[in-house]
Design a protein around this motif. Structure first.
Motif, mmCIF file in Angstrom:
data_model
loop_
_atom_site.group_PDB
_atom_site.id
_atom_site.type_symbol
_atom_site.label_atom_id
_atom_site.label_comp_id
_atom_site.label_asym_id
_atom_site.label_seq_id
_atom_site.Cartn_x
_atom_site.Cartn_y
_atom_site.Cartn_z
ATOM 1 N N GLY A 58 0.808 -1.214 0.000
ATOM 2 C CA GLY A 58 0.000 0.000 0.000
ATOM 3 C C GLY A 58 0.845 1.269 0.000
ATOM 4 O O GLY A 58 0.339 2.357 -0.254
ATOM 5 N N HIS A 59 2.130 1.119 0.304
ATOM 6 C CA HIS A 59 3.003 2.282 0.332
ATOM 7 C C HIS A 59 4.048 2.253 -0.782
ATOM 8 O O HIS A 59 5.158 2.743 -0.611
ATOM 9 C CB HIS A 59 3.724 2.380 1.683
ATOM 10 C CG HIS A 59 2.864 2.981 2.750
ATOM 11 N ND1 HIS A 59 2.412 2.270 3.824
ATOM 12 C CD2 HIS A 59 2.351 4.229 2.877
ATOM 13 C CE1 HIS A 59 1.662 3.053 4.582
ATOM 14 N NE2 HIS A 59 1.606 4.239 4.029
ATOM 15 N N VAL A 60 3.685 1.688 -1.929
ATOM 16 C CA VAL A 60 4.625 1.620 -3.044
ATOM 17 C C VAL A 60 5.922 0.952 -2.560
ATOM 18 O O VAL A 60 6.975 1.568 -2.461
ATOM 19 C CB VAL A 60 4.937 3.015 -3.630
ATOM 20 C CG1 VAL A 60 5.713 2.892 -4.940
ATOM 21 C CG2 VAL A 60 3.669 3.819 -3.870
ATOM 22 N N LEU A 63 10.370 -2.982 -2.684
ATOM 23 C CA LEU A 63 10.708 -4.286 -3.263
ATOM 24 C C LEU A 63 10.272 -4.414 -4.723
ATOM 25 O O LEU A 63 10.707 -5.323 -5.414
ATOM 26 C CB LEU A 63 10.048 -5.405 -2.439
ATOM 27 C CG LEU A 63 10.584 -5.568 -1.019
ATOM 28 C CD1 LEU A 63 9.678 -6.487 -0.215
ATOM 29 C CD2 LEU A 63 12.006 -6.122 -1.052
ATOM 30 N N ILE A 64 9.396 -3.525 -5.171
ATOM 31 C CA ILE A 64 9.017 -3.563 -6.588
ATOM 32 C C ILE A 64 10.272 -3.417 -7.447
ATOM 33 O O ILE A 64 10.418 -4.070 -8.468
ATOM 34 C CB ILE A 64 8.000 -2.438 -6.917
ATOM 35 C CG1 ILE A 64 6.668 -2.707 -6.220
ATOM 36 C CG2 ILE A 64 7.786 -2.336 -8.427
ATOM 37 C CD1 ILE A 64 5.637 -1.608 -6.441
ATOM 38 N N GLU A 73 10.081 -11.975 1.993
ATOM 39 C CA GLU A 73 9.296 -11.500 0.845
ATOM 40 C C GLU A 73 9.881 -12.078 -0.446
ATOM 41 O O GLU A 73 11.094 -12.010 -0.668
ATOM 42 C CB GLU A 73 9.342 -9.969 0.768
ATOM 43 C CG GLU A 73 8.574 -9.249 1.857
ATOM 44 C CD GLU A 73 7.069 -9.265 1.633
ATOM 45 O OE1 GLU A 73 6.623 -9.679 0.540
ATOM 46 O OE2 GLU A 73 6.343 -8.867 2.568
ATOM 47 N N PRO A 74 9.020 -12.621 -1.321
ATOM 48 C CA PRO A 74 9.515 -13.177 -2.582
ATOM 49 C C PRO A 74 9.697 -12.090 -3.649
ATOM 50 O O PRO A 74 9.203 -10.965 -3.493
ATOM 51 C CB PRO A 74 8.386 -14.130 -2.997
ATOM 52 C CG PRO A 74 7.146 -13.467 -2.457
ATOM 53 C CD PRO A 74 7.565 -12.767 -1.182
ATOM 54 N N ASP A 75 10.390 -12.444 -4.711
ATOM 55 C CA ASP A 75 10.385 -11.654 -5.950
ATOM 56 C C ASP A 75 10.809 -10.201 -5.782
ATOM 57 O O ASP A 75 10.048 -9.278 -6.068
ATOM 58 C CB ASP A 75 8.989 -11.686 -6.595
ATOM 59 C CG ASP A 75 8.581 -13.082 -6.996
ATOM 60 O OD1 ASP A 75 9.469 -13.839 -7.422
ATOM 61 O OD2 ASP A 75 7.392 -13.400 -6.885
ATOM 62 N N HIS A 76 12.002 -9.985 -5.328
ATOM 63 C CA HIS A 76 12.497 -8.604 -5.267
ATOM 64 C C HIS A 76 12.795 -8.100 -6.678
ATOM 65 O O HIS A 76 13.289 -8.842 -7.517
ATOM 66 C CB HIS A 76 13.770 -8.527 -4.419
ATOM 67 C CG HIS A 76 13.561 -8.975 -2.999
ATOM 68 N ND1 HIS A 76 14.430 -8.656 -1.986
ATOM 69 C CD2 HIS A 76 12.573 -9.698 -2.416
ATOM 70 C CE1 HIS A 76 13.989 -9.179 -0.844
ATOM 71 N NE2 HIS A 76 12.870 -9.820 -1.083
ATOM 72 N N GLY A 77 12.482 -6.822 -6.923
ATOM 73 C CA GLY A 77 12.692 -6.264 -8.260
ATOM 74 C C GLY A 77 14.164 -6.009 -8.548
ATOM 75 O O GLY A 77 15.022 -6.111 -7.661
ATOM 76 N N GLU A 78 14.428 -5.696 -9.820
ATOM 77 C CA GLU A 78 15.822 -5.438 -10.198
ATOM 78 C C GLU A 78 15.944 -4.181 -11.062
ATOM 79 O O GLU A 78 16.832 -4.075 -11.900
ATOM 80 C CB GLU A 78 16.418 -6.656 -10.910
ATOM 81 C CG GLU A 78 15.570 -7.164 -12.059
ATOM 82 C CD GLU A 78 16.114 -8.442 -12.695
ATOM 83 O OE1 GLU A 78 15.943 -8.598 -13.906
ATOM 84 O OE2 GLU A 78 16.702 -9.269 -11.972
ATOM 85 N N ILE A 79 15.022 -3.251 -10.858
ATOM 86 C CA ILE A 79 15.067 -2.009 -11.632
ATOM 87 C C ILE A 79 16.151 -1.075 -11.081
ATOM 88 O O ILE A 79 16.944 -0.506 -11.821
ATOM 89 C CB ILE A 79 13.704 -1.283 -11.582
ATOM 90 C CG1 ILE A 79 12.568 -2.218 -11.997
ATOM 91 C CG2 ILE A 79 13.730 -0.020 -12.448
ATOM 92 C CD1 ILE A 79 12.664 -2.748 -13.381
ATOM 93 N N SER A 109 16.138 9.881 -13.071
ATOM 94 C CA SER A 109 15.816 8.730 -12.228
ATOM 95 C C SER A 109 14.367 8.319 -12.414
ATOM 96 O O SER A 109 13.487 9.158 -12.597
ATOM 97 C CB SER A 109 16.051 9.092 -10.762
ATOM 98 O OG SER A 109 15.574 8.059 -9.922
ATOM 99 N N VAL A 110 14.107 7.000 -12.368
ATOM 100 C CA VAL A 110 12.720 6.533 -12.420
ATOM 101 C C VAL A 110 12.184 6.269 -11.007
ATOM 102 O O VAL A 110 11.070 5.809 -10.846
ATOM 103 C CB VAL A 110 12.550 5.258 -13.281
ATOM 104 C CG1 VAL A 110 12.749 5.594 -14.747
ATOM 105 C CG2 VAL A 110 13.481 4.150 -12.836
ATOM 106 N N PRO A 112 10.337 7.071 -7.765
ATOM 107 C CA PRO A 112 9.347 8.085 -7.391
ATOM 108 C C PRO A 112 9.901 9.018 -6.309
ATOM 109 O O PRO A 112 10.794 8.650 -5.556
ATOM 110 C CB PRO A 112 8.179 7.266 -6.824
ATOM 111 C CG PRO A 112 8.401 5.868 -7.303
ATOM 112 C CD PRO A 112 9.880 5.710 -7.461
#
Lengths: 151, 270
Positions: A58-60, A63-64, A73-79, A109-110, A112
């Motif tokens: 809910g707070h962006v 980990l995305i 937590e599964p699936d950490h992002g790699e951006i 930067s992307v 936020p």
């Protein structure tokens, strides 16, 4: 000059608990030497709360886009770069500025801007005038990230 | 993928069909554009093998249910004159191949772009005197999918010149504009960060050639404009109306980005 231009003087009063009625005023902060040295709140950041915040969808959640030492937590992002050890690479002041508005560090930067309310294109109505994080949430997350030291 | 399991004779037949396609003499319906053209990649290539085979198998593809409904609607008379789509267009399998591949198009009557959904409603109004189908309704999705499916395998080929050109430019600007509280443009993900992991998902090129798609995570069919609205909402931006001029322009631009990719409707996506 540049430092002056970078100095953001947002609305004067600090709204600690975001009011249920409309936009929250932003705490004033000052950008110097690539960071924001002074905390946004009187209450010190709480790293345990910070760890909860960065996981919260809910707070962006961070980990995305980032890998973090949060094994449950599964699936950490790699951006973005991994945040493992980020507390060794960046000072508290640098972390705070990157969280408040990373575009002041890198306009392309992307990431936020977590503590900014102006300059958006067609922002969703329910987000108008409200930063992604409150001042206290910024402090909590900064406190958490600062503890992520290289082993 | 599936070629591996095909007997040699069938592979040879496919090879001949491919040759015929090159010669430009292949019968309509046998064309199969590749999933990748000059670096442009269908979302199909970003799916797991399981999702791909779900799409490939017409008996398992969950999007095929709505195709059945679309076929019924195509032949169902509506309006005071008792006409159906088939009254004018006959057998869709004969009259509709290639249509979805060139939409959206500039329409002089509308003095703007129309996409397949809007064309269906315009034709219903003009020739059947039937009421418009609501955007994203089961019926409009069904007809759009049924008509799109007649172009399966045909390469996306939209016109961006002439009267369509200003709309194309408008769509390009939309695509490149950072928006919403997360302050992201379409291209920052779907061009600059393709293949990278966003949480558990791999970022695709955001191509439209599979639409309408069956989205597994929603267990639902959705249109091109519905995914635009969802993407906008995800970056905390106020979405536009489905069928709005903004989304039509974006649809033209994004369709052009995927030029040459095969129409896959109903594609299956995660």
């Amino acid at each position: 000059m540049l430092e002056l231009a970078k100095t953001i003087l947002a609305a004067a009063v600090l709204a600690l608990s975001a009011a249920a009625c409309g936009a929250a005023d932003l705490a004033a902060y000052r950008v110097e030497n690539g960071g924001v040295a002074a905390p946004l709140t009187d209450e010190p950041g709480n790293p345990a709360r910070g760890r909860q915040i960065v996981r919260d969808m809910g707070h962006v959640t961070c980990l995305i886009c980032h890998r973090m030492p949060i094994p449950e937590e599964p699936d950490h992002g790699e951006i973005g770069p991994s945040l493992e050890g980020v507390g060794s690479r960046l000072s508290v002041a640098q972390l705070r500025l990157r969280l408040i508005d990373s575009k002041q560090v890198n306009p392309d930067s992307v990431m936020p801007s977590y503590y900014r309310t102006g300059g958006f294109t067609r922002i969703g109505a329910q987000f108008e005038g409200r930063p992604i994080y409150s001042a206290q949430q910024i402090e909590d997350v900064v406190a958490y990230l600062a503890l992520l030291k290289d082993k | 993928m599936r070629d591996v399991t095909r007997p040699l004779a069938i592979k040879l037949l496919f090879g001949l069909a491919a040759l015929a396609a090159i010669a430009g003499s292949v019968a309509v319906g046998q064309t199969q554009a590749p999933y990748e053209v000059e670096g442009r990649k269908s979302g199909y290539l970003f799916m797991t093998p399981a999702t791909r085979s779900l799409q490939d198998d017409e008996f398992q593809n969950p999007g095929m249910f709505i195709v059945e409904r679309g076929r019924d609607l195509w032949n169902r008379a509506e309006g005071p004159d008792g006409k159906s789509c088939a009254s004018c267009h006959g057998d869709a399998e004969a009259s509709m191949p290639g249509v979805a591949a060139r939409y959206p198009v500039f329409d002089p009557a509308a003095n703007g772009l129309v996409n397949l959904e809007m064309r269906i409603n315009a034709e219903r109004a003009a020739h059947m005197k039937a009421p418009p189908l609501k955007y994203e309704s089961e019926d409009l999705l069904a007809l759009t999918t049924y008509i799109s499916m007649q172009s399966r395998g045909q390469p996306v080929n939209v016109a961006i010149d002439g009267p369509a050109q200003p709309f194309f430019e408008q769509g390009k600007t939309f695509y490149e504009t950072r928006r919403g509280q997360l302050d992201l443009s379409c291209g920052q993900c779907h061009e600059d960060r393709v293949g990278m992991k966003l949480r558990g998902d791999v970022i695709s090129q955001g191509q439209l050639n599979g639409f309408p798609i069956h989205r597994l995570s929603w267990r639902a069919m959705l249109s091109r404009h519905r995914i635009f609205a969802w993407c906008n909402t995800s970056v905390r931006s106020e979405p536009y109306e489905l069928g709005s001029p903004e989304y039509l322009a974006l649809e033209l631009y994004v369709a052009w980005r995927g030029r040459g990719l095969p129409i896959e409707a109903p594609a299956v996506r995660r």
